[in-house]
Scaffold this active site. Structure first.
Site, mmCIF file in Angstrom:
data_model
loop_
_atom_site.group_PDB
_atom_site.id
_atom_site.type_symbol
_atom_site.label_atom_id
_atom_site.label_comp_id
_atom_site.label_asym_id
_atom_site.label_seq_id
_atom_site.Cartn_x
_atom_site.Cartn_y
_atom_site.Cartn_z
ATOM 1 N N CYS A 78 0.808 -1.219 0.000
ATOM 2 C CA CYS A 78 0.000 0.000 0.000
ATOM 3 C C CYS A 78 0.841 1.269 0.000
ATOM 4 O O CYS A 78 0.574 2.201 -0.759
ATOM 5 C CB CYS A 78 -1.004 -0.009 1.149
ATOM 6 S SG CYS A 78 -0.278 0.020 2.796
ATOM 7 N N HIS A 129 -2.520 0.967 7.173
ATOM 8 C CA HIS A 129 -2.830 0.792 5.754
ATOM 9 C C HIS A 129 -3.175 2.159 5.182
ATOM 10 O O HIS A 129 -3.724 3.015 5.878
ATOM 11 C CB HIS A 129 -4.003 -0.181 5.602
ATOM 12 C CG HIS A 129 -4.290 -0.530 4.183
ATOM 13 N ND1 HIS A 129 -3.447 -1.306 3.427
ATOM 14 C CD2 HIS A 129 -5.320 -0.194 3.375
ATOM 15 C CE1 HIS A 129 -3.956 -1.438 2.215
ATOM 16 N NE2 HIS A 129 -5.097 -0.774 2.159
ATOM 17 N N HIS A 141 -6.403 1.275 -3.381
ATOM 18 C CA HIS A 141 -5.312 0.865 -2.504
ATOM 19 C C HIS A 141 -4.769 -0.476 -2.964
ATOM 20 O O HIS A 141 -5.344 -1.131 -3.836
ATOM 21 C CB HIS A 141 -5.806 0.766 -1.056
ATOM 22 C CG HIS A 141 -6.894 -0.241 -0.855
ATOM 23 N ND1 HIS A 141 -6.730 -1.369 -0.100
ATOM 24 C CD2 HIS A 141 -8.172 -0.302 -1.329
ATOM 25 C CE1 HIS A 141 -7.858 -2.071 -0.095
ATOM 26 N NE2 HIS A 141 -8.744 -1.447 -0.838
#
Length: 169
Positions: A78, A129, A141
């Site tokens: 990510c 994240h 993402h």
């Protein structure tokens, strides 16, 4: 107390696993983005504005598999996905890790989120994240389970782990 090389290695691996960029399940079919609508947007030949460039970037990276520490089309995590997007689209250098990225820019209230803002999640103990907010409560993402995808902020998993939004100018 002395530590063996094996104990040290186990500790290092455990730290990496606990701090890895993680993504949750995408099991709620009612919380998915209308991909056909997004594909229509992606069919534009030339980006007319910055937001179109972000969709073209997504189209290039869509379904690239997740790989912790990865930074290529063979595998990406990510924070690597976000870092590469900033370099290619905005000609800006930002830190490589999600933790450091979470300090870049300005915090934004959830109600004031805009296309291109960074959305952050706390997905586990010491695990973060990050992705790009798009519109209509969706974000792009690099998911650990499905690679580069678009998900919904209001899906149960992401709503429960949501942490903050930041705007990088």
């Amino acid at each position: 107390m002395k530590h063996s090389a094996t104990q040290t290695l186990i500790t290092i691996v455990a730290v990496f696993l606990l701090t890895a960029c993680a993504s949750g399940p995408e099991n709620n079919p009612t919380a998915r983005v209308n991909i056909k609508q997004i594909d229509t947007q992606l069919e534009k030949d030339v980006p007319q504005k910055e937001s179109d460039a972000l969709f073209h970037f997504y189209k290039t990276w869509h379904k690239t598999p997740y790989r912790y520490g990865g930074n290529s089309r063979k595998g990406i995590d990510c924070s690597g996905f976000v870092k590469i997007a900033f370099a290619q689209l905005f000609h800006q250098s930002i830190p490589r890790t999600t933790h450091l990225q979470s300090h870049v820019g300005t915090p934004i209230d959830y109600e004031d989120r805009q296309y291109g803002d960074l959305v952050f999640f706390k997905t586990g103990f010491n695990t973060l994240h990050v992705g790009f907010y798009l519109e209509d409560n969706s974000f792009m993402h690099a998911s650990s389970s499905k690679g580069v995808i678009i998900s919904r902020l209001d899906s149960p998993y992401w709503a429960d782990t949501f942490w903050q939004i930041r705007r990088v100018n």
